[in-house]
Design a protein around this motif. Structure first.
Motif, PDB file in Angstrom:
ATOM      1  N   ILE A   4      34.826  31.421  42.252  1.00 26.42           N
ATOM      2  CA  ILE A   4      36.294  30.488  42.330  1.00 26.42           C
ATOM      3  C   ILE A   4      36.148  30.652  44.010  1.00 26.42           C
ATOM      4  O   ILE A   4      36.394  29.870  45.242  1.00 26.42           O
ATOM      5  CB  ILE A   4      37.512  30.726  42.190  1.00 26.42           C
ATOM      6  N   ALA A   5      35.927  31.518  44.489  1.00 25.66           N
ATOM      7  CA  ALA A   5      36.269  32.683  45.845  1.00 25.66           C
ATOM      8  C   ALA A   5      35.109  31.497  46.335  1.00 25.66           C
ATOM      9  O   ALA A   5      35.675  31.440  48.467  1.00 25.66           O
ATOM     10  CB  ALA A   5      35.439  33.819  46.071  1.00 25.66           C
ATOM     11  N   GLU A   6      34.130  30.677  46.847  1.00 23.45           N
ATOM     12  CA  GLU A   6      33.508  29.975  46.892  1.00 23.45           C
ATOM     13  C   GLU A   6      34.398  29.231  47.566  1.00 23.45           C
ATOM     14  O   GLU A   6      34.347  27.492  48.859  1.00 23.45           O
ATOM     15  CB  GLU A   6      32.781  29.160  46.493  1.00 23.45           C
ATOM     16  N   HIS A   7      35.681  28.038  46.717  1.00 17.78           N
ATOM     17  CA  HIS A   7      35.950  26.740  46.750  1.00 17.78           C
ATOM     18  C   HIS A   7      37.510  27.534  47.734  1.00 17.78           C
ATOM     19  O   HIS A   7      38.422  26.429  47.626  1.00 17.78           O
ATOM     20  CB  HIS A   7      36.242  26.261  45.679  1.00 17.78           C
ATOM     21  N   THR A   8      38.271  28.425  47.015  1.00 17.80           N
ATOM     22  CA  THR A   8      39.642  29.216  48.476  1.00 17.80           C
ATOM     23  C   THR A   8      39.484  28.397  49.478  1.00 17.80           C
ATOM     24  O   THR A   8      38.710  27.838  50.764  1.00 17.80           O
ATOM     25  CB  THR A   8      39.828  30.263  48.257  1.00 17.80           C
ATOM     26  N   PRO A   9      40.701  28.725  50.530  1.00 18.50           N
ATOM     27  CA  PRO A   9      40.948  28.141  51.472  1.00 18.50           C
ATOM     28  C   PRO A   9      40.743  28.726  52.250  1.00 18.50           C
ATOM     29  O   PRO A   9      40.764  28.842  53.430  1.00 18.50           O
ATOM     30  CB  PRO A   9      43.061  27.085  51.475  1.00 18.50           C
ATOM     31  N   ARG A  10      39.995  29.980  52.141  1.00 20.44           N
ATOM     32  CA  ARG A  10      39.948  30.906  52.846  1.00 20.44           C
ATOM     33  C   ARG A  10      39.219  32.086  52.229  1.00 20.44           C
ATOM     34  O   ARG A  10      39.213  31.679  50.877  1.00 20.44           O
ATOM     35  CB  ARG A  10      40.702  32.490  53.689  1.00 20.44           C
ATOM     36  N   THR A  11      37.808  32.495  52.817  1.00 18.74           N
ATOM     37  CA  THR A  11      37.174  33.067  52.726  1.00 18.74           C
ATOM     38  C   THR A  11      37.742  34.687  52.056  1.00 18.74           C
ATOM     39  O   THR A  11      38.201  34.938  52.157  1.00 18.74           O
ATOM     40  CB  THR A  11      35.864  33.664  52.890  1.00 18.74           C
ATOM     41  N   TYR A  12      37.022  35.212  51.335  1.00 22.56           N
ATOM     42  CA  TYR A  12      37.742  36.560  50.315  1.00 22.56           C
ATOM     43  C   TYR A  12      36.292  37.188  50.106  1.00 22.56           C
ATOM     44  O   TYR A  12      35.107  37.103  49.964  1.00 22.56           O
ATOM     45  CB  TYR A  12      37.871  36.065  48.864  1.00 22.56           C
ATOM     46  N   ARG A  13      36.827  38.781  50.722  1.00 24.63           N
ATOM     47  CA  ARG A  13      35.814  40.054  50.215  1.00 24.63           C
ATOM     48  C   ARG A  13      36.349  40.410  48.872  1.00 24.63           C
ATOM     49  O   ARG A  13      37.323  40.786  48.697  1.00 24.63           O
ATOM     50  CB  ARG A  13      35.334  40.195  51.568  1.00 24.63           C
ATOM     51  N   ILE A  14      34.893  40.340  48.164  1.00 22.17           N
ATOM     52  CA  ILE A  14      36.026  40.926  46.357  1.00 22.17           C
ATOM     53  C   ILE A  14      35.473  42.358  46.535  1.00 22.17           C
ATOM     54  O   ILE A  14      33.990  42.799  46.840  1.00 22.17           O
ATOM     55  CB  ILE A  14      35.027  40.327  45.626  1.00 22.17           C
ATOM     56  N   VAL A  15      36.011  43.650  46.543  1.00 19.20           N
ATOM     57  CA  VAL A  15      35.918  44.836  46.193  1.00 19.20           C
ATOM     58  C   VAL A  15      36.033  45.680  44.805  1.00 19.20           C
ATOM     59  O   VAL A  15      37.709  44.591  44.539  1.00 19.20           O
ATOM     60  CB  VAL A  15      37.118  45.728  47.111  1.00 19.20           C
ATOM     61  N   LEU A  16      35.528  46.443  43.933  1.00 19.59           N
ATOM     62  CA  LEU A  16      35.325  46.791  42.753  1.00 19.59           C
ATOM     63  C   LEU A  16      35.377  47.757  42.611  1.00 19.59           C
ATOM     64  O   LEU A  16      35.141  48.588  43.652  1.00 19.59           O
ATOM     65  CB  LEU A  16      34.517  45.836  42.041  1.00 19.59           C
ATOM     66  N   LEU A  17      36.846  48.382  41.841  1.00 24.28           N
ATOM     67  CA  LEU A  17      36.928  49.433  42.220  1.00 24.28           C
ATOM     68  C   LEU A  17      37.109  51.198  41.066  1.00 24.28           C
ATOM     69  O   LEU A  17      37.905  49.559  40.202  1.00 24.28           O
ATOM     70  CB  LEU A  17      37.124  50.895  43.395  1.00 24.28           C
ATOM     71  N   SER A  18      37.150  51.479  40.342  1.00 22.02           N
ATOM     72  CA  SER A  18      37.901  52.253  39.562  1.00 22.02           C
ATOM     73  C   SER A  18      38.575  53.249  39.733  1.00 22.02           C
ATOM     74  O   SER A  18      39.009  54.314  40.407  1.00 22.02           O
ATOM     75  CB  SER A  18      36.706  52.137  37.989  1.00 22.02           C
ATOM     76  N   ASP A  19      40.080  53.945  38.755  1.00 23.56           N
ATOM     77  CA  ASP A  19      40.585  54.672  38.741  1.00 23.56           C
ATOM     78  C   ASP A  19      40.079  55.733  38.485  1.00 23.56           C
ATOM     79  O   ASP A  19      40.925  57.415  38.737  1.00 23.56           O
ATOM     80  CB  ASP A  19      41.752  54.472  38.615  1.00 23.56           C
ATOM     81  N   HIS A  20      38.911  56.451  37.584  1.00 20.24           N
ATOM     82  CA  HIS A  20      39.037  57.318  36.820  1.00 20.24           C
ATOM     83  C   HIS A  20      37.389  56.719  35.998  1.00 20.24           C
ATOM     84  O   HIS A  20      37.620  55.847  35.762  1.00 20.24           O
ATOM     85  CB  HIS A  20      39.603  58.010  36.035  1.00 20.24           C
ATOM     86  N   GLY A  21      36.772  57.648  35.324  1.00 19.10           N
ATOM     87  CA  GLY A  21      35.607  57.137  34.845  1.00 19.10           C
ATOM     88  C   GLY A  21      36.437  57.960  32.819  1.00 19.10           C
ATOM     89  O   GLY A  21      37.114  58.401  32.648  1.00 19.10           O
ATOM     90  N   GLN A  22      35.116  58.426  32.288  1.00 18.90           N
ATOM     91  CA  GLN A  22      35.618  58.461  30.813  1.00 18.90           C
ATOM     92  C   GLN A  22      34.761  59.870  30.671  1.00 18.90           C
ATOM     93  O   GLN A  22      33.184  59.434  30.148  1.00 18.90           O
ATOM     94  CB  GLN A  22      36.034  57.400  29.209  1.00 18.90           C
TER      95      GLN A  22
END
Length: 713
Positions: free
Chosen positions: A426-444
């Motif tokens: 979807i980010a390829e077609h949005t009206p502005r470019t987007y930077r996608i950041v992935l993160l987690s809050d903890h592990g298990q």
């Protein structure tokens, strides 16, 4: 110009006609297959009349879905999500019955049960046809995105390219994969379970991946509060007892979440990470965002709760979405029942009970919450919002009950990766470019429960150590027997077999669990109880706990030595002298000493903090709750979440750690320590990408110091 407008209208009209035709054929096929569904009179009709009935019914059902369905869903916003999911089928079937009654010749008929099936199939087919046509017509797709972008620019007054191009500063989408540890993500990418993440990491111009280290309280309440609001000071666990109010704070309770958010905002003098043009989706806290969907803290505020639930309306207003999610919900319930049954047949260990409402709770987390949140994020990207933070909780829920390294959890990771692939596309077609950041809050961290390993709960052990009555099952265990013997010796008198409470004990302790972290509070002792007070009241308690093989260490305040950490064999280390790799903290690795020291300063730290044992060879801990994958304390992968960011962004190394040591130390230590440092990095990235996005500080100066946040108490 006029020709282009006519082409647009003609193309849209053709798509409507094609969807109508496919829906009509679907009705005809279903009428031939299902005995209780007919499109002709009992005496029989010509093929032409049957086709007319099908076309009229399909058209009426389509119009009702467009006009009536959104009104029904908006009216049902007060209905709990699980109930709404069950009502989807009933409502859709009701619309079909109404549509058939609108057929002029009155030859369409179906019983209610069949109508539910026919409506579900009709919605799914219409949705699939519309999607296929939209994908094939790239020009129509781009024109739609351009209109969305223009509409957003007009509302916000933001400058942009007049032709709907992708000009202006980039936006940022933060996707939190709840409970996914660094090592789990890296292994899933390497093994092909998450090809989207693997592609990001393989591309030299793509993303980088690092671990970061949580605070002692390695759970979503503390981590997400720190990430979104810049401070998680005085959040000692997922749940804890506050003596002055006589109440238990629970991070997943709306009223508690709202209070924690208020305290953080007072402490930092800042509305949050998402204050300007931000959206918060599926989170415990708002982050100061103006756009909310499924935000727990807002559910406790009058008026705001309905606003947060509007995310359901935006998604379920499309009957095809509703049917698709409802079908997936039912399939997920069946999948969980099948997986838990196989685990019992194979006699997998460790294993916990997964019956009751759990299959439905799992289906909500892995299907409904995922679908609604992903749809909301895509809508935010179409609207061109500057910052979006969304939490996907599917893995965390399944890993708690199936184990963080189980096949069940791996399958959830694969489905989450498909959601990431959709957002990336979807980010390829949005009206502005987007930077996608992935993160987690903890592990298990994996491991058998404390009760499963020793036959009694932490509460049973505490009560036995205090000489209080415990269940017979706990009395018969070795741990319970040893605790009662210790009480008998310490008090120099027998403990009655009936479990009679000793007269000297004024009240029962409050024992709470947060993964493998336990909290013990004595309500009738003002303030934080001291070791000396506890020894006078319950002379066997601390020794019983510290010497138990399932417990790693205790934190308690001493009147003579300040706070101390107690371990097996009489080990006692003042908090000020704690060092990583030594004494009771030896197995817990880098950062454990500082994490304990910081928590010791919290006003609401429990009278006795209990961390379970940790085996660094196997990575096992013992949860004090019914979880075979747990988090909340120290030990193993639970304290090593991850951060994955585009290489075009600056290095995520904070200049200093609020409430802890400088980050980026040697010996392979993660460059980020604590959720507050992660907040500082995310703030800096927003400033770098979009200009000044963070409000001014109270004195009017812009907060432009990289890697710093307001002091946390």
């Amino acid at each position: 110009m006029a020709d282009g407008r006519w082409r647009t209208v003609g193309s849209a009209l053709m798509r409507v006609i094609l969807v109508w035709a496919v829906s009509t054929l679907t009705l005809l096929v279903l009428a031939a297959i299902l005995p209780d569904f007919q499109l002709q009179s009992d005496d029989g009709d010509s093929i032409t009349r049957i086709a007319f009935t099908a076309a009229w019914g399909a058209g009426a059902f389509g119009l009702l879905s467009v006009l009536v369905w959104p009104v029904l869903v908006r009216a049902l916003l007060i209905v709990p999500a699980l109930v709404l999911g069950a009502l989807v089928f009933f409502l859709n079937g009701s619309l079909l019955l109404v549509a058939l009654r609108l057929v002029p010749n009155g030859h369409g008929a179906a019983n209610p049960e069949t109508a539910v099936v026919v409506a579900a199939v009709m919605s799914a087919v219409a949705s699939a046809t519309s999607t296929a046509l939209a994908v094939r017509d790239d020009n129509a797709y781009r024109r739609r995105l351009s209109r969305l972008a223009d509409r957003r620019r007009r509302r916000s007054g933001r400058a942009g390219s007049p032709d709907g191009g992708r000009g202006g500063p980039p936006g940022t989408v933060f996707i939190q994969l709840d409970g996914v540890g660094h090592d789990v993500l890296a292994r899933a990418a390497a093994d092909g379970l998450m090809p989207t993440v693997a592609q990001w990491l393989a591309d030299r111009a793509g993303h980088r991946l690092i671990p970061w280290r949580t605070d002692w309280s390695s759970q979503t309440g503390a981590s997400q509060l720190g990430i979104l609001h810049g401070s998680n000071f005085d959040v000692p666990a997922f749940r804890w007892y506050e003596k002055e109010a006589g109440d238990v704070m629970v991070s997943s309770r709306p009223a508690s979440a709202l209070e924690l958010q208020r305290r953080a905002m007072v402490r930092t003098h800042d509305g949050g990470l998402l204050t300007l043009d931000g959206a918060s989706r599926g989170n415990l806290f708002s982050g100061g965002a103006g756009q909310l969907a499924l935000v727990l803290s807002m559910a406790a505020r009058r008026g705001k709760g309905r606003r947060s639930r509007a995310g359901y309306f935006a998604y379920f207003a499309d009957p095809a979405n509703a049917v698709r999610t409802a079908l997936s919900f039912v399939a997920e319930v069946g999948r969980e029942i099948g997986q838990s049954t196989r685990a019992r047949i194979r006699k997998d260990t460790p294993r916990i009970k997964r019956g009751g409402l759990y299959p439905f709770i799992r289906a909500f987390a892995t299907v409904v919450e995922r679908d609604v949140v992903v749809a909301a994020v895509i809508g935010d990207m179409f609207a061109g919002r500057t910052a979006v933070y969304a939490d996907l909780v599917a893995y965390d829920e399944v890993a708690h009950h199936s184990g963080p390294h189980s096949r069940d959890a791996e399958k959830v990771l694969a489905r989450l990766d498909r959601s990431l692939a959709l957002i990336d596309k979807i980010a390829e077609h949005t009206p502005r470019t987007y930077r996608i950041v992935l993160l987690s809050d903890h592990g298990q961290s994996p491991g058998e429960t404390f009760a499963g390993a020793y036959g009694l709960t932490l509460r049973d052990l505490v009560r036995a150590g205090c000489g209080l009555p415990v269940p017979r099952r706990a009395q018969r265990t070795r741990s319970g027997s040893e605790a009662r013997d210790a009480v008998r010796i310490a008090l120099h008198r027998p403990v009655e077999e009936g479990g009679t409470e000793p007269a000297a004990v004024p009240s029962d302790p409050v024992v709470l669990a947060s993964g493998n972290l336990g909290l013990i509070s004595f309500p009738d002792i003002d303030g934080r109880a001291s070791r000396e007070q506890l020894d006078r009241r319950h002379p066997a308690l601390l020794g019983t706990l510290a010497d138990h093989p399932g417990i790693g260490f205790l934190l308690v305040r001493s009147e003579r030595h300040g706070s101390v950490v107690l371990g097996r064999g009489g080990a006692e280390v003042p908090v000020a002298e704690l060092a990583d790799g030594e004494g009771p903290l030896a197995p817990f690795g880098p950062g454990a000493a500082d994490a304990v020291r910081r928590t010791d300063t919290f006003p609401h730290v429990a009278d006795v903090m209990v961390n379970s044992m940790y085996d660094p060879v196997t990575g096992r801990v013992h949860a004090f709750e019914e979880q075979i994958g747990s988090h909340g304390g120290l030990g193993g992968e639970q304290t090593r979440p991850f951060l994955l960011w585009p290489r075009s962004m600056s290095e995520p190394v904070a200049a200093r750690n609020v409430g802890g040591p400088a980050a980026g130390g040697g010996d392979g230590a993660p460059p980020l320590v604590g959720a507050e440092q992660v907040h500082a990095v995310l703030r800096r990235w927003l400033r770098e990408g979009s200009g000044p996005q963070i409000p001014l500080t109270p004195d009017g100066a812009s907060d432009e110091t990289d890697g710093t946040v307001a002091a946390a108490g």
